[in-house]
Write a protein that holds these residues in place. Sequence first.
Motif, PDB file in Angstrom:
ATOM      1  N   ILE A 480       0.806  -1.369  -0.147  1.00 63.84           N
ATOM      2  CA  ILE A 480      -0.155   0.013  -0.104  1.00 63.84           C
ATOM      3  C   ILE A 480       0.844   1.328   0.015  1.00 63.84           C
ATOM      4  O   ILE A 480       1.716   1.357   1.075  1.00 63.84           O
ATOM      5  CB  ILE A 480      -1.041   0.071   1.203  1.00 63.84           C
ATOM      6  N   SER A 481       0.854   2.050  -1.200  1.00 68.40           N
ATOM      7  CA  SER A 481       1.494   3.278  -0.914  1.00 68.40           C
ATOM      8  C   SER A 481       1.009   4.091  -0.413  1.00 68.40           C
ATOM      9  O   SER A 481      -0.283   4.236   0.482  1.00 68.40           O
ATOM     10  CB  SER A 481       1.482   3.853  -2.523  1.00 68.40           C
ATOM     11  N   ARG A 482       1.766   5.296   0.096  1.00 70.80           N
ATOM     12  CA  ARG A 482       1.107   6.593   0.730  1.00 70.80           C
ATOM     13  C   ARG A 482      -0.231   7.155   0.278  1.00 70.80           C
ATOM     14  O   ARG A 482      -1.140   7.094   1.160  1.00 70.80           O
ATOM     15  CB  ARG A 482       2.327   7.733   0.762  1.00 70.80           C
ATOM     16  N   ASP A 483      -0.177   7.329  -1.080  1.00 71.09           N
ATOM     17  CA  ASP A 483      -1.381   7.895  -1.371  1.00 71.09           C
ATOM     18  C   ASP A 483      -2.566   7.003  -1.567  1.00 71.09           C
ATOM     19  O   ASP A 483      -3.738   7.380  -1.428  1.00 71.09           O
ATOM     20  CB  ASP A 483      -1.182   8.426  -3.118  1.00 71.09           C
ATOM     21  N   GLN A 484      -2.352   5.710  -1.807  1.00 71.66           N
ATOM     22  CA  GLN A 484      -3.409   4.788  -1.728  1.00 71.66           C
ATOM     23  C   GLN A 484      -3.900   4.814  -0.347  1.00 71.66           C
ATOM     24  O   GLN A 484      -5.348   4.650  -0.276  1.00 71.66           O
ATOM     25  CB  GLN A 484      -2.789   3.313  -2.119  1.00 71.66           C
ATOM     26  N   MET A 485      -3.158   4.624   0.716  1.00 68.16           N
ATOM     27  CA  MET A 485      -3.804   4.593   2.002  1.00 68.16           C
ATOM     28  C   MET A 485      -4.475   5.903   2.204  1.00 68.16           C
ATOM     29  O   MET A 485      -5.627   5.863   2.909  1.00 68.16           O
ATOM     30  CB  MET A 485      -2.529   4.627   3.295  1.00 68.16           C
ATOM     31  N   MET A 486      -3.954   7.112   2.143  1.00 67.97           N
ATOM     32  CA  MET A 486      -4.629   8.259   2.291  1.00 67.97           C
ATOM     33  C   MET A 486      -5.997   8.466   1.171  1.00 67.97           C
ATOM     34  O   MET A 486      -6.829   8.822   1.711  1.00 67.97           O
ATOM     35  CB  MET A 486      -4.183   9.465   1.631  1.00 67.97           C
ATOM     36  N   ALA A 487      -5.996   7.911   0.256  1.00 64.29           N
ATOM     37  CA  ALA A 487      -7.276   7.756  -0.712  1.00 64.29           C
ATOM     38  C   ALA A 487      -8.427   7.043  -0.136  1.00 64.29           C
ATOM     39  O   ALA A 487      -9.594   7.071  -0.293  1.00 64.29           O
ATOM     40  CB  ALA A 487      -6.904   7.248  -1.992  1.00 64.29           C
ATOM     41  N   ARG A 488      -8.031   5.745   0.611  1.00 65.85           N
ATOM     42  CA  ARG A 488      -9.020   4.961   1.029  1.00 65.85           C
ATOM     43  C   ARG A 488      -9.343   4.872   2.470  1.00 65.85           C
ATOM     44  O   ARG A 488     -10.481   4.790   2.756  1.00 65.85           O
ATOM     45  CB  ARG A 488      -8.514   3.486   0.887  1.00 65.85           C
ATOM     46  N   HIS A 489      -8.252   5.526   3.398  1.00 68.93           N
ATOM     47  CA  HIS A 489      -8.837   5.455   4.860  1.00 68.93           C
ATOM     48  C   HIS A 489      -9.828   6.381   5.241  1.00 68.93           C
ATOM     49  O   HIS A 489      -9.841   7.406   4.811  1.00 68.93           O
ATOM     50  CB  HIS A 489      -7.506   5.692   5.644  1.00 68.93           C
ATOM     51  N   LYS A 490     -10.599   5.915   6.200  1.00 67.15           N
ATOM     52  CA  LYS A 490     -11.904   6.469   6.424  1.00 67.15           C
ATOM     53  C   LYS A 490     -11.988   7.091   7.945  1.00 67.15           C
ATOM     54  O   LYS A 490     -13.121   6.993   8.573  1.00 67.15           O
ATOM     55  CB  LYS A 490     -13.259   5.547   6.297  1.00 67.15           C
ATOM     56  N   ALA A 491     -10.671   7.469   8.484  1.00 63.41           N
ATOM     57  CA  ALA A 491     -10.767   7.743   9.559  1.00 63.41           C
ATOM     58  C   ALA A 491      -9.353   8.345  10.001  1.00 63.41           C
ATOM     59  O   ALA A 491      -8.573   8.036   9.421  1.00 63.41           O
ATOM     60  CB  ALA A 491     -11.114   6.607  10.692  1.00 63.41           C
ATOM     61  N   ASN A 492      -9.228   9.146  11.065  1.00 65.11           N
ATOM     62  CA  ASN A 492      -8.106   9.718  11.685  1.00 65.11           C
ATOM     63  C   ASN A 492      -7.240   8.624  12.330  1.00 65.11           C
ATOM     64  O   ASN A 492      -6.019   8.750  12.333  1.00 65.11           O
ATOM     65  CB  ASN A 492      -8.238  10.915  12.264  1.00 65.11           C
ATOM     66  N   HIS A 493      -8.110   7.544  12.788  1.00 61.50           N
ATOM     67  CA  HIS A 493      -7.208   6.539  13.650  1.00 61.50           C
ATOM     68  C   HIS A 493      -6.971   5.218  12.871  1.00 61.50           C
ATOM     69  O   HIS A 493      -7.888   4.932  11.870  1.00 61.50           O
ATOM     70  CB  HIS A 493      -8.419   6.220  14.923  1.00 61.50           C
ATOM     71  N   ILE A 494      -6.197   4.603  13.375  1.00 61.07           N
ATOM     72  CA  ILE A 494      -5.748   3.013  12.751  1.00 61.07           C
ATOM     73  C   ILE A 494      -5.469   2.244  14.031  1.00 61.07           C
ATOM     74  O   ILE A 494      -4.739   2.513  14.919  1.00 61.07           O
ATOM     75  CB  ILE A 494      -4.728   3.237  11.861  1.00 61.07           C
ATOM     76  N   GLN A 495      -6.109   0.910  14.080  1.00 62.83           N
ATOM     77  CA  GLN A 495      -5.951  -0.071  15.152  1.00 62.83           C
ATOM     78  C   GLN A 495      -4.868  -0.516  14.849  1.00 62.83           C
ATOM     79  O   GLN A 495      -4.534  -1.396  13.679  1.00 62.83           O
ATOM     80  CB  GLN A 495      -7.142  -0.596  15.325  1.00 62.83           C
ATOM     81  N   VAL A 496      -3.802  -1.122  15.664  1.00 63.93           N
ATOM     82  CA  VAL A 496      -2.829  -2.062  15.480  1.00 63.93           C
ATOM     83  C   VAL A 496      -2.419  -3.049  16.654  1.00 63.93           C
ATOM     84  O   VAL A 496      -2.788  -2.586  17.899  1.00 63.93           O
ATOM     85  CB  VAL A 496      -1.461  -1.297  15.296  1.00 63.93           C
ATOM     86  N   ALA A 497      -2.095  -4.327  16.466  1.00 60.53           N
ATOM     87  CA  ALA A 497      -1.808  -5.280  17.298  1.00 60.53           C
ATOM     88  C   ALA A 497      -0.781  -6.056  16.814  1.00 60.53           C
ATOM     89  O   ALA A 497      -0.544  -6.483  15.586  1.00 60.53           O
ATOM     90  CB  ALA A 497      -2.778  -6.038  17.710  1.00 60.53           C
ATOM     91  N   TYR A 498       0.270  -6.473  17.626  1.00 55.56           N
ATOM     92  CA  TYR A 498       1.627  -7.212  17.144  1.00 55.56           C
ATOM     93  C   TYR A 498       1.195  -8.643  17.469  1.00 55.56           C
ATOM     94  O   TYR A 498       0.286  -9.132  17.990  1.00 55.56           O
ATOM     95  CB  TYR A 498       2.677  -7.098  18.174  1.00 55.56           C
ATOM     96  N   ALA A 499       1.796  -9.310  16.566  1.00 57.00           N
ATOM     97  CA  ALA A 499       1.766 -10.699  16.404  1.00 57.00           C
ATOM     98  C   ALA A 499       3.292 -11.295  16.646  1.00 57.00           C
ATOM     99  O   ALA A 499       4.066 -10.517  16.332  1.00 57.00           O
ATOM    100  CB  ALA A 499       1.455 -11.376  15.129  1.00 57.00           C
ATOM    101  N   PRO A 500       3.585 -12.609  17.036  1.00 58.32           N
ATOM    102  CA  PRO A 500       4.726 -13.251  17.202  1.00 58.32           C
ATOM    103  C   PRO A 500       5.898 -13.077  15.909  1.00 58.32           C
ATOM    104  O   PRO A 500       7.026 -12.828  16.136  1.00 58.32           O
ATOM    105  CB  PRO A 500       4.548 -14.614  17.739  1.00 58.32           C
ATOM    106  N   ASP A 501       5.084 -13.352  14.735  1.00 54.42           N
ATOM    107  CA  ASP A 501       5.980 -13.233  13.515  1.00 54.42           C
ATOM    108  C   ASP A 501       4.877 -13.060  12.555  1.00 54.42           C
ATOM    109  O   ASP A 501       3.594 -13.101  12.627  1.00 54.42           O
ATOM    110  CB  ASP A 501       6.911 -14.608  13.514  1.00 54.42           C
ATOM    111  N   ALA A 502       5.559 -13.272  11.218  1.00 55.64           N
ATOM    112  CA  ALA A 502       4.644 -12.668   9.968  1.00 55.64           C
ATOM    113  C   ALA A 502       3.624 -13.842   9.844  1.00 55.64           C
ATOM    114  O   ALA A 502       2.315 -13.749   9.508  1.00 55.64           O
ATOM    115  CB  ALA A 502       5.474 -12.706   8.729  1.00 55.64           C
TER     116      ALA A 502
END
Length: 536
Positions: A480-502
């Motif tokens: 996802i490029s910078r501009d693709q993320m900006m074009a799509r994202h519908k909020a000021n917030h983004i949720q994140v969570a870690y996982a042990p590996d890929a």
Amino acid sequence: MPKTVTLIASGDLRLSANQKCWPEQAKVERAVVQALEDEGCAVVRGHADLPNKGHGFIDSQKHGREVFRDINPDSPLIIVFAAWQYSHHVLAGLTTHRGPILTVANWSGTWPGLVGMLNLNGSMTKAGIRYSTLWSEDFSDNLFRSGLRSWLESGTVTHDTSHVRAATEFNLPTEAVTLGRDLAAMLKREKAIMGVFDEGCMGMFNAIISDHLLNRTGVFKERLSQSALYYETTQVSDEEAEACLEWLKQRGMTFCFGPDELEDLTERQVLLQCKMYIAAVRMADDFGCDLIGIQYQQGLKDLLPASDLAEGLLNNTDRPPVFSRDRSRELYAGEPLPHFNEVDECAGLDALVTNRIWRALGYAPETTLHDLRWGEIFDGQFVWVFEISGAVPPEHFIGGYAGTSSERQPQMYFRLGGGTMKGISKPGEIVWSRVFVEKGFLKADVGRARVVELPRAETERRWRLTTPQWPIMHAVTYGISRDQMMARHKANHIQVAYAPDAEAANRALATKVAMFQSMGIQTFVCGTDTGLTANT
């Protein structure tokens, strides 16, 4: 092509913030006006400056209502952002505006206009208002100029969103489908209570989920008052607050104390935050809440220091113990009490789902939201700055509590101060997501990213360009490029969570997609490296 375009600027509710940010806003407006004039358009500002207040923002819903009464509803309208803004100041007028609407932000992390624009974009998406959006560093690049020209000629701007695909286009692993369905069914059967301390923070219409949509998932709101939280905070003893602070110090957390109550972080402020933390846990237990959200910048701002320190602790498994009032039992022992910053209910629902899935998979369940703040290329790749005001769990930081410091919240936002949860997010694989409302339906975007560790000098530079008191995450989104993320994202917030590996992150993503879908949430997979294969 229209001969005249109307320009407006939505601002903060707080006078200090509007005054501080106004010079940058005026500078950005001049650049946008110049770009419009280069295209042969005249620009009319839809509202006058406020010299008695020292700025030119629309600074309340009342003000916005008056402004829109004098704007031709058929005129092309541009909203320019160089600072955070309260979307409800202008949302009412936008709901009945018939002309084409364009949101424009400067590509800068300083105040930040990008975050304010994404908030209004998400709010208009929820409200069913058609709009286009653009962003630029200096408003002379081809992306901005060609997009502006397209909007002037056709009333729309088209961006590349080919990174977004409906989740129904993918095969989900059987075990992910089974677990996701089981968890969704359990939630629907047993129900969950979302504690909401005064709904609707800072004009974030996009952050409110209507009850009829939320209840279908098995989640129900307990509407709580921040006045009750304030009272409960005053009932916590000094001894309990001091024990909480001492616990944090023993874990290695540092506090940047100073002598000036107006400018520095003081021990008194942090002790009040510890009392708020204890009070919030007790109130959550009183009402049987599975998660809570505190409004954070409004209401309590005139009574207490900022809530961010309490929020970060709530989101962490290892946190100062809180006991019932009679000291007979420890509350929420050995687990986080998920907190959604700024009472963003979309993030809250996401946090609850994340918590259930991560615990079922045996992963560390800490999760948080961040602002999708800004970013730049470093060493050949675009690295996002995810940053929020302090509500990040120490488990996300390099060094845990020992890598966590607390600095005074900026005075322009928090008159009574309070400490942050400041740290640098540890390298690792994450799942990111965003729940949003569009066309009357709950929807969700889900993707994968990697948190990278940048040289300390680069981290410090990015902090200086954003908010150095706040926690920071350096993220690289997959596919996802910078501009693709900006074009799509519908909020000021983004949720994140870690996982042990890929591989573990891909397993969690697939389960999250399955659970969202079983909850009736229309789900989209964004980017690459998700581990999913397309239907044949």
